[in-house]
Design a protein around this motif. Structure first.
Motif, PDB file in Angstrom:
ATOM      1  N   ASP A  73      42.925  39.297  69.276  1.00  0.00           N
ATOM      2  CA  ASP A  73      42.329  38.133  70.317  1.00  0.00           C
ATOM      3  C   ASP A  73      43.335  38.717  71.320  1.00  0.00           C
ATOM      4  OD1 ASP A  73      44.048  36.972  68.821  1.00  0.00           O
ATOM      5  OD2 ASP A  73      42.844  34.552  69.861  1.00  0.00           O
ATOM      6  N   GLU A  74      43.826  39.249  71.091  1.00  0.00           N
ATOM      7  CA  GLU A  74      45.204  39.165  72.372  1.00  0.00           C
ATOM      8  C   GLU A  74      44.775  41.061  73.212  1.00  0.00           C
ATOM      9  OE1 GLU A  74      49.211  38.441  70.364  1.00  0.00           O
ATOM     10  OE2 GLU A  74      48.473  36.301  70.621  1.00  0.00           O
ATOM     11  N   LEU A  75      44.444  41.531  72.158  1.00  0.00           N
ATOM     12  CA  LEU A  75      44.216  43.084  72.600  1.00  0.00           C
ATOM     13  C   LEU A  75      44.061  42.977  74.539  1.00  0.00           C
ATOM     14  CD1 LEU A  75      42.618  44.809  69.500  1.00  0.00           C
ATOM     15  CD2 LEU A  75      45.163  45.241  70.543  1.00  0.00           C
ATOM     16  N   ILE A  76      43.807  44.194  75.048  1.00  0.00           N
ATOM     17  CA  ILE A  76      43.322  44.317  75.862  1.00  0.00           C
ATOM     18  C   ILE A  76      42.180  44.503  76.226  1.00  0.00           C
ATOM     19  CG2 ILE A  76      43.525  45.546  78.467  1.00  0.00           C
ATOM     20  CD1 ILE A  76      46.191  45.907  78.055  1.00  0.00           C
ATOM     21  N   ARG A  77      41.055  43.855  76.809  1.00  0.00           N
ATOM     22  CA  ARG A  77      38.671  44.353  76.705  1.00  0.00           C
ATOM     23  C   ARG A  77      38.976  44.553  77.502  1.00  0.00           C
ATOM     24  NH1 ARG A  77      40.969  39.520  74.980  1.00  0.00           N
ATOM     25  NH2 ARG A  77      39.956  38.386  76.480  1.00  0.00           N
ATOM     26  N   ARG A  78      37.456  45.487  78.018  1.00  0.00           N
ATOM     27  CA  ARG A  78      37.050  45.639  79.199  1.00  0.00           C
ATOM     28  C   ARG A  78      36.352  44.465  79.997  1.00  0.00           C
ATOM     29  NH1 ARG A  78      31.287  44.785  79.787  1.00  0.00           N
ATOM     30  NH2 ARG A  78      31.358  47.415  80.605  1.00  0.00           N
ATOM     31  N   ASP A  79      36.614  43.160  79.740  1.00  0.00           N
ATOM     32  CA  ASP A  79      35.883  42.559  81.037  1.00  0.00           C
ATOM     33  C   ASP A  79      37.741  41.697  81.625  1.00  0.00           C
ATOM     34  OD1 ASP A  79      37.338  40.993  78.858  1.00  0.00           O
ATOM     35  OD2 ASP A  79      35.637  39.297  78.386  1.00  0.00           O
ATOM     36  N   MET A  80      38.796  42.191  81.458  1.00  0.00           N
ATOM     37  CA  MET A  80      39.315  41.385  82.029  1.00  0.00           C
ATOM     38  C   MET A  80      39.726  41.826  83.090  1.00  0.00           C
ATOM     39  SD  MET A  80      41.978  41.366  78.690  1.00  0.00           S
ATOM     40  CE  MET A  80      43.526  40.252  78.917  1.00  0.00           C
ATOM     41  N   ILE A  81      40.588  41.457  84.280  1.00  0.00           N
ATOM     42  CA  ILE A  81      40.891  41.719  85.490  1.00  0.00           C
ATOM     43  C   ILE A  81      42.680  42.589  85.553  1.00  0.00           C
ATOM     44  CG2 ILE A  81      41.560  40.945  87.544  1.00  0.00           C
ATOM     45  CD1 ILE A  81      38.356  40.470  86.468  1.00  0.00           C
ATOM     46  N   ILE A  82      42.663  43.676  86.231  1.00  0.00           N
ATOM     47  CA  ILE A  82      43.253  44.237  86.515  1.00  0.00           C
ATOM     48  C   ILE A  82      44.590  43.829  86.447  1.00  0.00           C
ATOM     49  CG2 ILE A  82      44.455  46.288  87.019  1.00  0.00           C
ATOM     50  CD1 ILE A  82      41.245  47.653  87.114  1.00  0.00           C
ATOM     51  N   ARG A  83      44.393  42.536  87.873  1.00  0.00           N
ATOM     52  CA  ARG A  83      45.955  41.975  87.833  1.00  0.00           C
ATOM     53  C   ARG A  83      46.398  41.413  87.085  1.00  0.00           C
ATOM     54  NH1 ARG A  83      47.192  41.377  92.643  1.00  0.00           N
ATOM     55  NH2 ARG A  83      44.584  41.506  93.329  1.00  0.00           N
ATOM     56  N   GLU A  84      45.872  40.723  86.016  1.00  0.00           N
ATOM     57  CA  GLU A  84      45.768  40.037  85.378  1.00  0.00           C
ATOM     58  C   GLU A  84      46.594  40.760  83.860  1.00  0.00           C
ATOM     59  OE1 GLU A  84      42.560  37.187  84.188  1.00  0.00           O
ATOM     60  OE2 GLU A  84      42.578  36.521  85.531  1.00  0.00           O
ATOM     61  N   VAL A  85      46.337  41.448  83.547  1.00  0.00           N
ATOM     62  CA  VAL A  85      46.586  42.776  82.667  1.00  0.00           C
ATOM     63  C   VAL A  85      48.261  42.868  82.964  1.00  0.00           C
ATOM     64  CG1 VAL A  85      46.195  44.580  81.650  1.00  0.00           C
ATOM     65  CG2 VAL A  85      44.454  43.411  82.021  1.00  0.00           C
ATOM     66  N   CYS A  91      41.562  48.149  93.499  1.00  0.00           N
ATOM     67  CA  CYS A  91      40.746  47.068  92.271  1.00  0.00           C
ATOM     68  C   CYS A  91      41.566  45.937  91.834  1.00  0.00           C
ATOM     69  CB  CYS A  91      40.300  49.055  91.619  1.00  0.00           C
ATOM     70  SG  CYS A  91      39.680  50.407  92.413  1.00  0.00           S
ATOM     71  N   ASP A  92      42.514  45.446  92.050  1.00  0.00           N
ATOM     72  CA  ASP A  92      43.169  45.088  91.245  1.00  0.00           C
ATOM     73  C   ASP A  92      41.958  43.360  90.329  1.00  0.00           C
ATOM     74  OD1 ASP A  92      45.276  46.853  91.049  1.00  0.00           O
ATOM     75  OD2 ASP A  92      47.276  45.327  92.162  1.00  0.00           O
ATOM     76  N   ASP A  93      41.564  43.142  90.904  1.00  0.00           N
ATOM     77  CA  ASP A  93      40.550  42.055  91.018  1.00  0.00           C
ATOM     78  C   ASP A  93      39.382  42.821  90.201  1.00  0.00           C
ATOM     79  OD1 ASP A  93      42.767  40.045  92.544  1.00  0.00           O
ATOM     80  OD2 ASP A  93      41.742  40.856  94.298  1.00  0.00           O
ATOM     81  N   CYS A  94      38.978  43.861  90.104  1.00  0.00           N
ATOM     82  CA  CYS A  94      38.194  44.228  89.593  1.00  0.00           C
ATOM     83  C   CYS A  94      38.062  43.953  87.916  1.00  0.00           C
ATOM     84  CB  CYS A  94      37.666  45.594  89.564  1.00  0.00           C
ATOM     85  SG  CYS A  94      36.444  45.428  91.656  1.00  0.00           S
ATOM     86  N   ASP A  95      37.307  43.755  86.775  1.00  0.00           N
ATOM     87  CA  ASP A  95      37.599  44.338  85.488  1.00  0.00           C
ATOM     88  C   ASP A  95      38.266  45.170  84.665  1.00  0.00           C
ATOM     89  OD1 ASP A  95      34.416  45.485  84.040  1.00  0.00           O
ATOM     90  OD2 ASP A  95      34.055  43.640  85.825  1.00  0.00           O
ATOM     91  N   ILE A  96      38.670  45.953  84.472  1.00  0.00           N
ATOM     92  CA  ILE A  96      38.529  46.933  82.856  1.00  0.00           C
ATOM     93  C   ILE A  96      37.355  48.455  83.329  1.00  0.00           C
ATOM     94  CG2 ILE A  96      39.625  48.483  82.015  1.00  0.00           C
ATOM     95  CD1 ILE A  96      42.088  46.871  81.715  1.00  0.00           C
ATOM     96  N   GLY A  97      36.580  47.415  83.127  1.00  0.00           N
ATOM     97  CA  GLY A  97      35.338  48.797  82.055  1.00  0.00           C
ATOM     98  C   GLY A  97      34.843  48.586  83.796  1.00  0.00           C
TER      99      GLY A  97
END
Length: 98
Positions: free
Chosen positions: A23-35, A55-61
């Protein structure tokens, strides 16, 4: 009754490793800035994948799709950078697209 333990083997024979939490993995719905903040070692990968700072405030997916990238490959690379091979993302379906 035969022992299951090899002769001379004690508890010190076993290396105790903490369990990896998927559950700690980086997922598609995570925000780039947070990652980038949580895992600074991923910043160069975002640049390689042409994820620009606007694009830092968008999600990875979303950004991966707009850049024409294969999302499972992006997630695998990011997780490997963040966690190393312990993440084992290629074997555990962490890259499913929903």
């Amino acid at each position: 009754m035969a022992s299951l333990w090899k002769p001379g083997c004690t508890a010190s024979c076993f290396e105790i490793k903490p369990m990896f939490r998927f559950d700690e993995l980086i997922r598609r719905d995570m925000i780039i800035r947070e990652v980038k903040q949580l895992y600074p070692q991923t910043a160069s990968l975002f640049e390689q994948f042409r994820f620009h700072s606007v694009c830092d405030d968008c999600d990875i997916g979303t950004v991966a799709r707009k850049n024409g990238l294969y999302l499972p490959d992006v997630l695998d690379a990011l997780n490997e950078a963040a966690f190393g091979r312990q993440a084992g993302t290629e074997e555990h379906g962490s890259n499913t697209i929903s």
